[in-house]
Design a protein around this motif. Structure first.
Motif, short mmCIF file in Angstrom:
data_model
loop_
_atom_site.label_atom_id
_atom_site.label_comp_id
_atom_site.label_asym_id
_atom_site.label_seq_id
_atom_site.Cartn_x
_atom_site.Cartn_y
_atom_site.Cartn_z
N UNK A 335 -83.49 -10.84 14.39
CA UNK A 335 -84.26 -9.90 14.51
C UNK A 335 -85.41 -8.76 15.33
N UNK A 336 -84.07 -9.18 15.93
CA UNK A 336 -85.44 -7.88 17.58
C UNK A 336 -84.17 -7.03 17.44
N UNK A 337 -84.19 -6.02 18.37
CA UNK A 337 -83.80 -4.79 18.73
C UNK A 337 -81.98 -5.35 19.19
N UNK A 338 -81.62 -6.48 19.97
CA UNK A 338 -80.46 -6.06 20.14
C UNK A 338 -79.67 -6.47 18.56
N UNK A 339 -80.48 -7.46 17.56
CA UNK A 339 -79.78 -8.39 16.37
C UNK A 339 -79.75 -7.34 15.62
N UNK A 340 -80.81 -6.13 15.70
CA UNK A 340 -80.72 -4.95 14.53
C UNK A 340 -79.31 -3.85 14.49
N UNK A 341 -79.10 -4.05 15.90
CA UNK A 341 -78.80 -2.51 16.62
C UNK A 341 -77.01 -3.73 16.08
N UNK A 342 -77.17 -4.97 16.92
CA UNK A 342 -75.13 -5.37 15.83
C UNK A 342 -75.27 -5.70 14.34
N UNK A 343 -76.86 -5.71 13.94
CA UNK A 343 -76.19 -5.32 12.31
C UNK A 343 -75.89 -3.87 12.32
N UNK A 344 -75.84 -2.88 12.73
CA UNK A 344 -75.96 -1.20 12.53
C UNK A 344 -73.78 -1.73 12.53
N UNK A 345 -73.96 -2.02 13.78
CA UNK A 345 -72.27 -2.13 14.50
C UNK A 345 -71.79 -2.40 13.62
N UNK A 346 -72.10 -3.36 12.62
CA UNK A 346 -71.01 -3.94 11.23
C UNK A 346 -71.06 -2.89 10.55
N UNK A 347 -72.10 -2.53 10.05
CA UNK A 347 -72.20 -1.19 9.10
C UNK A 347 -71.35 -0.56 8.79
N UNK A 348 -70.89 -0.12 7.73
CA UNK A 348 -69.86 1.10 7.43
C UNK A 348 -70.21 2.80 9.05
N UNK A 349 -71.20 2.80 8.74
CA UNK A 349 -71.07 3.88 9.82
C UNK A 349 -71.35 3.43 11.04
N UNK A 350 -71.93 1.94 11.52
CA UNK A 350 -71.05 1.83 12.78
C UNK A 350 -69.82 1.56 12.96
N UNK A 351 -69.00 1.29 11.70
CA UNK A 351 -67.46 1.15 12.50
C UNK A 351 -67.26 2.27 12.02
N UNK A 352 -67.61 3.03 11.19
CA UNK A 352 -66.87 4.64 11.37
C UNK A 352 -67.21 4.72 12.81
N UNK A 353 -68.25 4.64 13.46
CA UNK A 353 -68.52 5.13 15.25
C UNK A 353 -67.50 4.60 16.39
N UNK A 354 -67.12 3.13 15.44
CA UNK A 354 -66.14 2.04 16.68
C UNK A 354 -64.79 2.94 16.75
N UNK A 355 -64.63 3.30 15.33
CA UNK A 355 -62.92 4.10 15.32
C UNK A 355 -63.03 5.35 15.31
N UNK A 356 -64.11 5.99 16.28
CA UNK A 356 -63.93 7.53 16.35
C UNK A 356 -63.83 7.05 18.06
N UNK A 357 -64.07 6.35 18.46
CA UNK A 357 -64.04 6.14 19.74
C UNK A 357 -62.73 5.46 20.42
N UNK A 358 -61.92 5.36 19.60
CA UNK A 358 -60.71 5.20 19.60
C UNK A 358 -60.23 3.58 19.51
N UNK A 359 -60.82 2.76 18.55
CA UNK A 359 -60.83 1.38 18.57
C UNK A 359 -60.41 1.05 16.78
N UNK A 360 -59.91 -0.08 16.77
CA UNK A 360 -59.07 -0.59 15.38
C UNK A 360 -60.35 -1.40 15.51
#
Length: 363
Positions: A335-360
């Motif tokens: 429920x702190x910064x690390x957890x909130x950011x990890x939740x964002x990474x798994x969100x549609x927007x976060x996954x788009x950023x991961x895709x743009x960086x060249x990952x699958x």
């Protein structure tokens, strides 16, 4: 207590000296420390890069003057600064995750490529796990463009890494730290050989037998009559853990004294690609690494059971050594910064950023 203060002052003084001699490097290439010592390619946004994140809640905090030092010409002084992490997490990780972290910094913090690369300076896999578990800071990042250090006392909130080794899992248990480990993208664990090797594919069983010493000549797997030179990585490196867990699955490998051990992924790639090892060597790494971060024109990737490590074969897991990169936090921090950011990474927007960086992306 006094001893800890003295040691802490010594570490910070060393960091200042290091920064003083590197702060005027305006090439856009980060200093070759941590993960950057294992990267030989530039990391920058692509020509079709897009701003995906708007109104980010993840921002750095207060910036303050930490001190001053002499200018390089010796004719004056200039200030250097420290900036707090604020609502943005302190991130550490594996070398293969550096471009992902740099892309996050561009998206959330609006950083230039130069500053994003300085910011995304990782200590490599095992040290990242140590920093997270022991609640230590990642002290490698800074902004050379503005002579700004990151808060040296802020413990790592999140790491982006390959899977943990048995030793790292035990370390967490010994320190009563429960980890939350979430896959954030797909990746291929690959085997490489010299480009002139006539072998194009190996079976899982053949690889296992090569690394137990049962197969010793390329002729035994359809190649030329040449002795196999098998390279391994050092214990607790991300690729060595993947090799032990995903490929060997408990089958004992030849001990380090009987094989060639490469200290670093780049060193392994170069060793396999050496001309004098033509057609003889084999090693292992991650596909993203050799495609994006460390290139060598003398190597090629082997198929496994006739299947190439292409994106579709990773998504449907047809490629036998399909794996992931993971976001890892302390469970107590969900429920702190690390957890909130990890939740964002798994969100549609976060996954788009991961895709743009060249990952699958995983989703």
């Amino acid at each position: 207590m006094k001893k800890k203060i003295i040691i802490g002052c010594f570490i910070f003084a060393a960091a200042l000296l290091f920064a003083f001699f590197n702060i005027n490097n305006k090439t856009g290439i980060p200093d070759r420390t941590g993960s950057w010592a294992h990267i030989n390619q530039s990391v920058e946004r692509s020509g079709d890069w897009k701003k995906i994140v708007e109104d980010s809640p993840f921002q750095l905090g207060e910036k303050s003057v930490r001190g001053s030092w002499n200018t390089p010409d010796g004719n004056g002084k200039e200030d250097y600064y420290e900036i707090k992490f604020g609502t943005y997490p302190s991130i550490d990780g594996s070398t293969v995750a550096v471009p992902m972290a740099a892309e996050f910094a561009r998206q959330h913090l609006g950083l230039s490529d130069e500053d994003a690369n300085d910011f995304a300076c990782f200590s490599t896999t095992h040290y990242a796990y140590e920093n997270l578990i022991m609640k230590r800071p990642n002290t490698l990042g800074m902004f050379r463009s503005t002579s700004t250090f990151l808060d040296e006392n802020h413990p790592v909130d999140l790491i982006i890494v390959t899977e943990p080794s048995d030793e790292e899992i035990a370390m967490a248990e010994q320190n009563n730290v429960e980890l939350t480990i979430a896959p954030v993208c797909y990746e291929a664990f690959v085997f490489i050989t010299h480009k002139d090797n006539t072998v194009e594919s190996l079976t899982v069983e053949q690889i296992q037998k090569i690394y137990t010493g049962e197969i010793t000549n390329w002729k035994e797997v359809g190649g030329q009559e040449k002795k196999i030179k098998a390279f391994q990585r050092e214990k607790n490196s991300g690729s060595q853990t993947a090799m032990e867990n995903m490929v060997m699955k408990g089958i004992p490998m030849l001990p380090p004294a009987m094989v060639k051990v490469a200290e670093g992924m780049g060193m392994l790639v170069d060793a396999v690609g050496e001309y004098e090892n033509s057609q003889s060597s084999i090693g292992y790494t991650y596909k993203y690494y050799i495609d994006t971060l460390y290139k060598n024109e003398n190597i090629k990737v082997l198929k496994i059971d006739g299947i190439a490590p292409e994106p579709d074969n990773l998504r449907n897991k047809k490629y036998p050594f399909t794996t992931n990169y993971y976001g890892v936090i302390r469970k107590e921090d969900e429920q702190k910064t690390g957890g909130r950011f990890l939740e964002w990474m798994l969100s549609p927007v976060g996954q788009k950023c991961i895709d743009q960086a060249g990952y699958i992306p995983i989703n």
